[in-house]
Design an enzyme around this catalytic site. Sequence first.
Site, PDB file in Angstrom:
ATOM      1  N   GLY A  38       0.765  -1.236   0.000  1.00 18.20           N
ATOM      2  CA  GLY A  38       0.000   0.000   0.000  1.00 18.20           C
ATOM      3  C   GLY A  38       0.788   1.274   0.000  1.00 18.20           C
ATOM      4  O   GLY A  38       1.652   1.535  -0.859  1.00 18.20           O
ATOM      5  N   VAL A  68      -7.241  -7.242   3.932  1.00 23.65           N
ATOM      6  CA  VAL A  68      -6.533  -8.470   3.543  1.00 23.65           C
ATOM      7  C   VAL A  68      -5.457  -8.099   2.531  1.00 23.65           C
ATOM      8  O   VAL A  68      -5.757  -7.645   1.430  1.00 23.65           O
ATOM      9  CB  VAL A  68      -7.495  -9.508   2.938  1.00 23.65           C
ATOM     10  N   LYS A  69      -4.202  -8.284   2.918  1.00 24.30           N
ATOM     11  CA  LYS A  69      -3.102  -8.032   1.990  1.00 24.30           C
ATOM     12  C   LYS A  69      -1.882  -8.896   2.293  1.00 24.30           C
ATOM     13  O   LYS A  69      -1.197  -9.350   1.399  1.00 24.30           O
ATOM     14  CB  LYS A  69      -2.721  -6.544   1.979  1.00 24.30           C
ATOM     15  N   THR A  70      -1.589  -9.136   3.560  1.00 28.64           N
ATOM     16  CA  THR A  70      -0.390  -9.923   3.905  1.00 28.64           C
ATOM     17  C   THR A  70      -0.742 -11.278   4.504  1.00 28.64           C
ATOM     18  O   THR A  70       0.161 -12.061   4.815  1.00 28.64           O
ATOM     19  CB  THR A  70       0.490  -9.148   4.903  1.00 28.64           C
ATOM     20  N   ASP A 128      -5.327  -3.315  14.011  1.00 32.50           N
ATOM     21  CA  ASP A 128      -4.474  -3.972  13.005  1.00 32.50           C
ATOM     22  C   ASP A 128      -4.561  -5.489  13.165  1.00 32.50           C
ATOM     23  O   ASP A 128      -4.534  -6.011  14.282  1.00 32.50           O
ATOM     24  CB  ASP A 128      -3.026  -3.502  13.192  1.00 32.50           C
ATOM     25  N   LYS A 140       8.722 -15.132  16.407  1.00 34.15           N
ATOM     26  CA  LYS A 140       8.851 -16.548  16.776  1.00 34.15           C
ATOM     27  C   LYS A 140      10.047 -17.177  16.063  1.00 34.15           C
ATOM     28  O   LYS A 140      10.779 -17.976  16.639  1.00 34.15           O
ATOM     29  CB  LYS A 140       7.574 -17.302  16.412  1.00 34.15           C
ATOM     30  N   HIS A 281       7.167  12.738  51.246  1.00 34.48           N
ATOM     31  CA  HIS A 281       6.841  11.314  51.380  1.00 34.48           C
ATOM     32  C   HIS A 281       5.375  11.038  51.047  1.00 34.48           C
ATOM     33  O   HIS A 281       4.667  10.349  51.782  1.00 34.48           O
ATOM     34  CB  HIS A 281       7.192  10.798  52.769  1.00 34.48           C
ATOM     35  N   ASN A 423      -5.346   7.221  58.405  1.00 35.56           N
ATOM     36  CA  ASN A 423      -6.406   8.136  58.798  1.00 35.56           C
ATOM     37  C   ASN A 423      -5.939   9.581  58.638  1.00 35.56           C
ATOM     38  O   ASN A 423      -4.847   9.922  59.072  1.00 35.56           O
ATOM     39  CB  ASN A 423      -6.806   7.889  60.252  1.00 35.56           C
ATOM     40  N   ASP A 483     -14.143  11.079  70.375  1.00 31.16           N
ATOM     41  CA  ASP A 483     -12.854  11.536  70.912  1.00 31.16           C
ATOM     42  C   ASP A 483     -12.039  12.334  69.901  1.00 31.16           C
ATOM     43  O   ASP A 483     -11.449  13.366  70.228  1.00 31.16           O
ATOM     44  CB  ASP A 483     -12.044  10.355  71.466  1.00 31.16           C
TER      45      ASP A 483
END
Length: 529
Positions: A38, A68-70, A128, A140, A281, A423, A483
């Site tokens: 392409g 569809v091409k490859t 893709d 692979k 921190h 807390n 408290d």
Amino acid sequence: MTSPNAIRRALISVSDKTGLIDLAKALSDRGVELLSTGGSAKAIRDAGIPVVDVADVTGFPEMMDGRVKTLHPKVHGGLLALRDNDAHVAAMDEHGIGAIDLLVVNLYPFEAALARGADYDEMIENIDIGGPAMIRAAAKNHAFVTTVVDVEDYSDLIAELDANDGATTYAFRQRFAQIAYARTGAYDAAVSTWMASAIGEETPRRRVFAGTYVQGLRYGENSHQGAAFYSDGSGRPGVTAAQQHQGKELSYNNINDTDAAFELVSEFLPKDGPACAIIKHANPCGVARGATLEEAYSKAFDCDRTSAFGGIIALNQPLDGATAEKITEIFTEVVIAPGADDAAREIFAKKKNLRLLTTPALADTSDKGLAYRQVSGGMLVQDRDNGFIGMDDLKVVTKLAPTPEQMRDLLFAWKVAKHVKSNAIVYVKDGATVGVGAGQMSRLDSALIAAKKAERMADAMGLPEPLTKGSAVASDAFFPFADGLLEAAAAGASCVIQPGGSMRDDEVIAAADEAGLAMVLTGMRHFRH
């Protein structure tokens, strides 16, 4: 198979054409036959470089709008064939399949489409199929095939060919196979994560995490821990997307604390006035608004001057010279802001170790997003805490109602408490924190620590009384007993914001009334563990 393999035939099919012509020319000049598809083939041909269309090799034209091409045996056979296997070689000869020694592919720009908010149909078209299939096949078969999937690796490929007389070593092919599988893995992660969101699947059976390397770090939280920094590709403004103008390389802890500071200051919109957050921190040690950025910084600094030393500063407006001058009066690790003027940069340039980061914008704290945390053998995933409470969401539950000034301080304290480790207790007066208690096992202890810090600061500043007198106090979760509330009252708080929902809410409300406090409930908590 571990010896260098000569590159005689290459297949190039790229979405991103950056560097394509230079690469194609470099390969062609080395006698490599080029196959392409392409737009890639057209660009190569238009540059006057010999190229063979894949359609001429397969005998099939590109079809179905390029879907569809490859996907053909003459492509995948050329990538997957074992060159030292007689049966594979015989099959190649029988079916006219030529070996492909190099695959250069980058994928349809799915992540870019996602970033620009493409609709569902466009996203689907940006998935893709042929690219990942070829990449996986070539990777692979890395014993014989070299796979390149990133534009930034073209120069490494050419250098490798130059060093090995037009061949690549097995170690090179192994390394690039790993890069290739990581790319397809990250790509599939982006697709699956997007689709889960698009169809409303909140808890998909499998969730995939992916990141792109940003930089190596000297070590992690401690010197015996290895570490690296990765981007999730979301583009969210913050430390990942920031530009560093000066100073040493950021450390693991710098990045963590800078992120905490920037997320906190992003709660305060620039249109509502200058704001500053100082973090130590991962907890705020001072947060304030001011008429100017310099004033906001000074008020934040006065909350806890001791902890601010060596801290991280985040600003919600571009850094100016006056503020920069004030900041340089003590040692600061990092300053992050949505911009910095020339005067500020000139002042900071005198402090070589001070890191200055600028971002294109503040973070969107209403953005849903996901937050992750690793646990042994797994991962916790939740929505980012984007809970927002406005004036109309508050419920007054005491005899006294907060004044408008108190209500502003209550909402300010509530925004800060969201970013304090639980807390959390936060005292605020006149748009500035005056005491922060973080990360205690008891809410009472957080209230005591915050008040004690305020007393120390009053002594250090020569004030007649702590600034907690007449302050607003926020608790990130409900008071299980009265408290903690009474400790805040003893510290001088005049009004309280908390989620409510305790079995003892009536006792807590009664205690507030008896102490002469105004109290509002949010109905929402902000645990931050």
